[in-house]
Write a protein that holds these residues in place. Structure first.
Motif, PDB file in Angstrom:
ATOM      1  N   LEU A  39     -45.691 -37.449  -4.725  1.00 50.62           N
ATOM      2  CA  LEU A  39     -45.560 -38.729  -4.013  1.00 50.62           C
ATOM      3  C   LEU A  39     -44.710 -39.723  -4.798  1.00 50.62           C
ATOM      4  CD1 LEU A  39     -49.148 -39.227  -2.561  1.00 50.62           C
ATOM      5  CD2 LEU A  39     -47.043 -38.766  -1.286  1.00 50.62           C
ATOM      6  N   ALA A  40     -44.893 -39.763  -6.109  1.00 51.42           N
ATOM      7  CA  ALA A  40     -44.098 -40.685  -6.931  1.00 51.42           C
ATOM      8  C   ALA A  40     -42.616 -40.352  -6.832  1.00 51.42           C
ATOM      9  CB  ALA A  40     -44.555 -40.627  -8.387  1.00 51.42           C
ATOM     10  N   HIS A  87     -40.285 -45.102 -10.588  1.00 54.97           N
ATOM     11  CA  HIS A  87     -41.074 -44.098  -9.866  1.00 54.97           C
ATOM     12  C   HIS A  87     -41.339 -42.900 -10.777  1.00 54.97           C
ATOM     13  CE1 HIS A  87     -40.948 -45.479  -5.560  1.00 54.97           C
ATOM     14  NE2 HIS A  87     -40.050 -46.282  -6.107  1.00 54.97           N
ATOM     15  N   SER A 142     -46.447 -53.128  -7.642  1.00 51.00           N
ATOM     16  CA  SER A 142     -45.979 -51.855  -7.093  1.00 51.00           C
ATOM     17  C   SER A 142     -46.297 -50.678  -8.000  1.00 51.00           C
ATOM     18  CB  SER A 142     -44.467 -51.912  -6.848  1.00 51.00           C
ATOM     19  OG  SER A 142     -44.174 -52.901  -5.893  1.00 51.00           O
ATOM     20  N   SER A 143     -46.428 -50.933  -9.282  1.00 51.23           N
ATOM     21  CA  SER A 143     -46.784 -49.864 -10.216  1.00 51.23           C
ATOM     22  C   SER A 143     -48.296 -49.674 -10.277  1.00 51.23           C
ATOM     23  CB  SER A 143     -46.278 -50.190 -11.625  1.00 51.23           C
ATOM     24  OG  SER A 143     -44.890 -50.327 -11.662  1.00 51.23           O
ATOM     25  N   SER A 181     -35.741 -46.457  -9.319  1.00 42.95           N
ATOM     26  CA  SER A 181     -36.000 -45.013  -9.232  1.00 42.95           C
ATOM     27  C   SER A 181     -36.636 -44.490 -10.513  1.00 42.95           C
ATOM     28  CB  SER A 181     -34.698 -44.263  -8.948  1.00 42.95           C
ATOM     29  OG  SER A 181     -34.180 -44.643  -7.694  1.00 42.95           O
ATOM     30  N   ALA A 227     -41.161 -38.464  -4.370  1.00 41.08           N
ATOM     31  CA  ALA A 227     -40.712 -38.544  -2.978  1.00 41.08           C
ATOM     32  C   ALA A 227     -40.424 -39.972  -2.539  1.00 41.08           C
ATOM     33  CB  ALA A 227     -41.760 -37.914  -2.058  1.00 41.08           C
ATOM     34  N   THR A 228     -41.171 -40.915  -3.051  1.00 41.82           N
ATOM     35  CA  THR A 228     -40.963 -42.298  -2.633  1.00 41.82           C
ATOM     36  C   THR A 228     -39.715 -42.920  -3.232  1.00 41.82           C
ATOM     37  OG1 THR A 228     -42.526 -43.026  -4.341  1.00 41.82           O
ATOM     38  CG2 THR A 228     -43.394 -42.776  -2.099  1.00 41.82           C
ATOM     39  N   ILE A 229     -39.039 -42.192  -4.110  1.00 40.94           N
ATOM     40  CA  ILE A 229     -37.735 -42.656  -4.584  1.00 40.94           C
ATOM     41  C   ILE A 229     -36.787 -42.783  -3.394  1.00 40.94           C
ATOM     42  CG2 ILE A 229     -35.699 -42.029  -5.958  1.00 40.94           C
ATOM     43  CD1 ILE A 229     -37.606 -40.769  -7.990  1.00 40.94           C
ATOM     44  N   LEU A 286     -37.299 -44.034  -0.565  1.00 41.29           N
ATOM     45  CA  LEU A 286     -37.405 -45.368   0.024  1.00 41.29           C
ATOM     46  C   LEU A 286     -36.544 -46.361  -0.748  1.00 41.29           C
ATOM     47  CD1 LEU A 286     -41.265 -45.410   0.611  1.00 41.29           C
ATOM     48  CD2 LEU A 286     -39.480 -45.016   2.315  1.00 41.29           C
ATOM     49  N   THR A 287     -36.520 -46.207  -2.057  1.00 33.73           N
ATOM     50  CA  THR A 287     -35.699 -47.085  -2.895  1.00 33.73           C
ATOM     51  C   THR A 287     -34.222 -46.835  -2.645  1.00 33.73           C
ATOM     52  OG1 THR A 287     -37.413 -47.148  -4.582  1.00 33.73           O
ATOM     53  CG2 THR A 287     -35.199 -47.750  -5.279  1.00 33.73           C
ATOM     54  N   PRO A 336     -50.791 -48.537  -6.397  1.00 35.73           N
ATOM     55  CA  PRO A 336     -50.904 -47.142  -5.961  1.00 35.73           C
ATOM     56  C   PRO A 336     -51.489 -46.220  -7.037  1.00 35.73           C
ATOM     57  CG  PRO A 336     -48.610 -47.903  -5.809  1.00 35.73           C
ATOM     58  CD  PRO A 336     -49.421 -49.006  -6.399  1.00 35.73           C
TER      59      PRO A 336
END
Length: 144
Positions: free
Chosen positions: A99-100, A124, A66-67, A121, A102-104, A106-107, A70
Motif C-alpha cells: 500500500l505504501a 512513501h 500523512s505519515s 514519493s 502503490a499510493t506513490i 497518487l502523488t 495511516p
C-alpha cells in the motif's frame, strides 16, 4: 591454501512490546519524512498542487499527519489482531508495504513539481522499512 570468509553482520532487530513497536515506528517514520521534506524544500520543491482551481500546500504538518495517521492505524490494527493470530504481522508487513508503494501513484498523478513529486514519493518509501522493522520487532517480542 587458506580461505577467509567475511560475513556481514545481520541487522539486529530488538524484541519489543506492542506500544513500543507501533509508536516507535510512527515516530521514526515521521522524523525521517520531515527530514526528506526539508531536503525537498531546500532543493526548491514548492509542495503545492492545484486541483480544480484550489492550490493546496503540503507543509510540515501535512507531512506529519500523512505519515503518522495511516501508519498508526495500520500498525495498531495489526498489533490488536496479533492477540489472536501472530501470523497477521507477516501479512501486515506485506500489505502495508504494498500500500505504501502503490499510493506513490497518487502523488505522481497530482500536479506537483518534479522535486516535490520525488520527495513525496520517497516519503512513501520511508514507510516500508518502518512497517517491516516495526512489525518484526513486535513479532519477536511476542514470540520471545
Amino acid at each position: 591454501m587458506t580461505t577467509t570468509q567475511t560475513i556481514a553482520p545481520a541487522l539486529r532487530i530488538p524484541a519489543v512490546n506492542r506500544p513500543v513497536a507501533v509508536l516507535g515506528s510512527v515516530i521514526a517514520a515521521v522524523a525521517v519524512n520531515l527530514v526528506v521534506w526539508l531536503i525537498g524544500e531546500a532543493a526548491g520543491g514548492s509542495f503545492e498542487v492545484v486541483d480544480k482551481g484550489v492550490t493546496t500546500y503540503v507543509g510540515g504538518a501535512g507531512v506529519v499527519i500523512s505519515s503518522a495517521v495511516p501508519l498508526l492505524i495500520g500498525m495498531t490494527v495489526a498489533a490488536l489482531l496479533s492477540y489472536r493470530w501472530v501470523g497477521v504481522l507477516r501479512v501486515a508487513q506485506v500489505v502495508g508495504s504494498v500500500l505504501a508503494v502503490a499510493t506513490i501513484g497518487l502523488t505522481v498523478a497530482a500536479t506537483f513539481d518534479t522535486v516535490s513529486t520525488i520527495a513525496l514519493s520517497v516519503m512513501h518509501l520511508v514507510l516500508v522499512p518502518a512497517i517491516i522493522v516495526g512489525l518484526e520487532a513486535l513479532r519477536r517480542g511476542l514470540t520471545a
